[in-house]
Design a protein around this motif. Structure first.
Motif, PDB file in Angstrom:
ATOM      1  N   GLY A  43      20.844 -29.728  40.774  1.00  0.00           N
ATOM      2  CA  GLY A  43      20.938 -30.695  39.872  1.00  0.00           C
ATOM      3  C   GLY A  43      19.907 -30.303  38.929  1.00  0.00           C
ATOM      4  O   GLY A  43      19.571 -31.288  37.704  1.00  0.00           O
ATOM      5  N   MET A  44      19.151 -29.300  38.605  1.00  0.00           N
ATOM      6  CA  MET A  44      18.077 -29.202  37.860  1.00  0.00           C
ATOM      7  C   MET A  44      18.615 -29.113  36.413  1.00  0.00           C
ATOM      8  O   MET A  44      18.257 -29.572  35.364  1.00  0.00           O
ATOM      9  N   ARG A  45      19.532 -28.165  36.260  1.00  0.00           N
ATOM     10  CA  ARG A  45      20.229 -28.091  34.721  1.00  0.00           C
ATOM     11  C   ARG A  45      20.645 -29.487  34.177  1.00  0.00           C
ATOM     12  O   ARG A  45      20.372 -29.502  33.059  1.00  0.00           O
ATOM     13  N   PHE A  46      21.240 -30.263  35.018  1.00  0.00           N
ATOM     14  CA  PHE A  46      21.812 -31.535  34.582  1.00  0.00           C
ATOM     15  C   PHE A  46      20.859 -32.375  34.238  1.00  0.00           C
ATOM     16  O   PHE A  46      20.660 -33.075  33.275  1.00  0.00           O
ATOM     17  N   THR A  47      19.613 -32.542  35.075  1.00  0.00           N
ATOM     18  CA  THR A  47      18.565 -33.227  34.864  1.00  0.00           C
ATOM     19  C   THR A  47      17.971 -32.889  33.609  1.00  0.00           C
ATOM     20  O   THR A  47      17.506 -33.947  32.933  1.00  0.00           O
ATOM     21  N   ILE A  48      17.688 -31.560  33.617  1.00  0.00           N
ATOM     22  CA  ILE A  48      17.113 -31.302  32.256  1.00  0.00           C
ATOM     23  C   ILE A  48      17.775 -31.581  30.911  1.00  0.00           C
ATOM     24  O   ILE A  48      17.249 -31.844  29.807  1.00  0.00           O
ATOM     25  N   ASP A  49      19.255 -31.401  31.201  1.00  0.00           N
ATOM     26  CA  ASP A  49      19.920 -31.856  30.055  1.00  0.00           C
ATOM     27  C   ASP A  49      19.757 -33.286  29.565  1.00  0.00           C
ATOM     28  O   ASP A  49      19.631 -33.659  28.334  1.00  0.00           O
ATOM     29  N   GLY A  77      18.440 -26.332  22.117  1.00  0.00           N
ATOM     30  CA  GLY A  77      18.274 -25.398  22.969  1.00  0.00           C
ATOM     31  C   GLY A  77      19.047 -25.163  23.847  1.00  0.00           C
ATOM     32  O   GLY A  77      20.200 -25.839  23.729  1.00  0.00           O
ATOM     33  N   TYR A  78      18.861 -24.784  25.148  1.00  0.00           N
ATOM     34  CA  TYR A  78      19.613 -24.661  26.350  1.00  0.00           C
ATOM     35  C   TYR A  78      18.927 -24.372  27.418  1.00  0.00           C
ATOM     36  O   TYR A  78      17.697 -24.092  27.491  1.00  0.00           O
ATOM     37  N   VAL A  79      19.687 -24.733  28.707  1.00  0.00           N
ATOM     38  CA  VAL A  79      19.127 -24.817  30.192  1.00  0.00           C
ATOM     39  C   VAL A  79      20.064 -23.877  30.820  1.00  0.00           C
ATOM     40  O   VAL A  79      21.360 -24.009  30.516  1.00  0.00           O
ATOM     41  N   ARG A  80      19.839 -22.736  31.697  1.00  0.00           N
ATOM     42  CA  ARG A  80      20.756 -22.160  32.402  1.00  0.00           C
ATOM     43  C   ARG A  80      20.189 -21.544  33.750  1.00  0.00           C
ATOM     44  O   ARG A  80      18.740 -21.288  33.480  1.00  0.00           O
ATOM     45  N   VAL A 114      15.445 -20.688  36.869  1.00  0.00           N
ATOM     46  CA  VAL A 114      16.161 -21.632  35.836  1.00  0.00           C
ATOM     47  C   VAL A 114      15.370 -21.449  34.571  1.00  0.00           C
ATOM     48  O   VAL A 114      14.202 -21.263  34.526  1.00  0.00           O
ATOM     49  N   GLN A 115      16.085 -20.965  33.385  1.00  0.00           N
ATOM     50  CA  GLN A 115      15.597 -20.733  32.148  1.00  0.00           C
ATOM     51  C   GLN A 115      15.882 -21.890  31.131  1.00  0.00           C
ATOM     52  O   GLN A 115      17.001 -22.173  31.085  1.00  0.00           O
ATOM     53  N   VAL A 116      14.972 -22.518  30.410  1.00  0.00           N
ATOM     54  CA  VAL A 116      14.991 -23.345  29.488  1.00  0.00           C
ATOM     55  C   VAL A 116      14.511 -23.083  27.969  1.00  0.00           C
ATOM     56  O   VAL A 116      13.338 -22.685  28.160  1.00  0.00           O
TER      57      VAL A 116
END
Length: 91
Positions: free
Chosen positions: A17-23, A33-36, A43-45
């Motif tokens: 759930g890293m991308r959604f937590t960062i979002d 920006g973005y996370v992917r 994971v890149q932010v």
């Protein structure tokens, strides 16, 4: 002055759930920006905003993310792309 930075998160960072937590965190800060996910398991932010805000965001996600970040690489990007919002990308 706006700045663009890239964060690369290594460790157990996919499937937790890293991308959604960062979002969700990004929505609390005036950044774009973005996370992917990356194919190598990282994971890149990419974040864009005022330098002080970016620093606060980085500290926030270092302390408030799931999984286990074993390495946190921060790079400045001198890129001319202006992001309009913050997005979650698959890859």
């Amino acid at each position: 002055m706006k700045k663009t930075m890239q964060l690369t998160l290594e460790g157990r960072v996919q499937g937790v759930g890293m991308r959604f937590t960062i979002d969700r965190a990004a929505k609390k800060f005036p950044i774009t920006g973005y996370v992917r996910n990356l194919y190598n398991g990282f994971v890149q932010v990419v974040i864009q905003g005022e330098e002080e805000v970016l620093a606060a965001f980085i500290e926030h996600i270092k302390e408030n993310t799931p999984g286990n970040i074993s390495k946190f690489i921060i790079s400045d990007l001198s890129n001319s792309i202006e992001y309009e919002s913050f997005k979650v990308k698959l890859f």
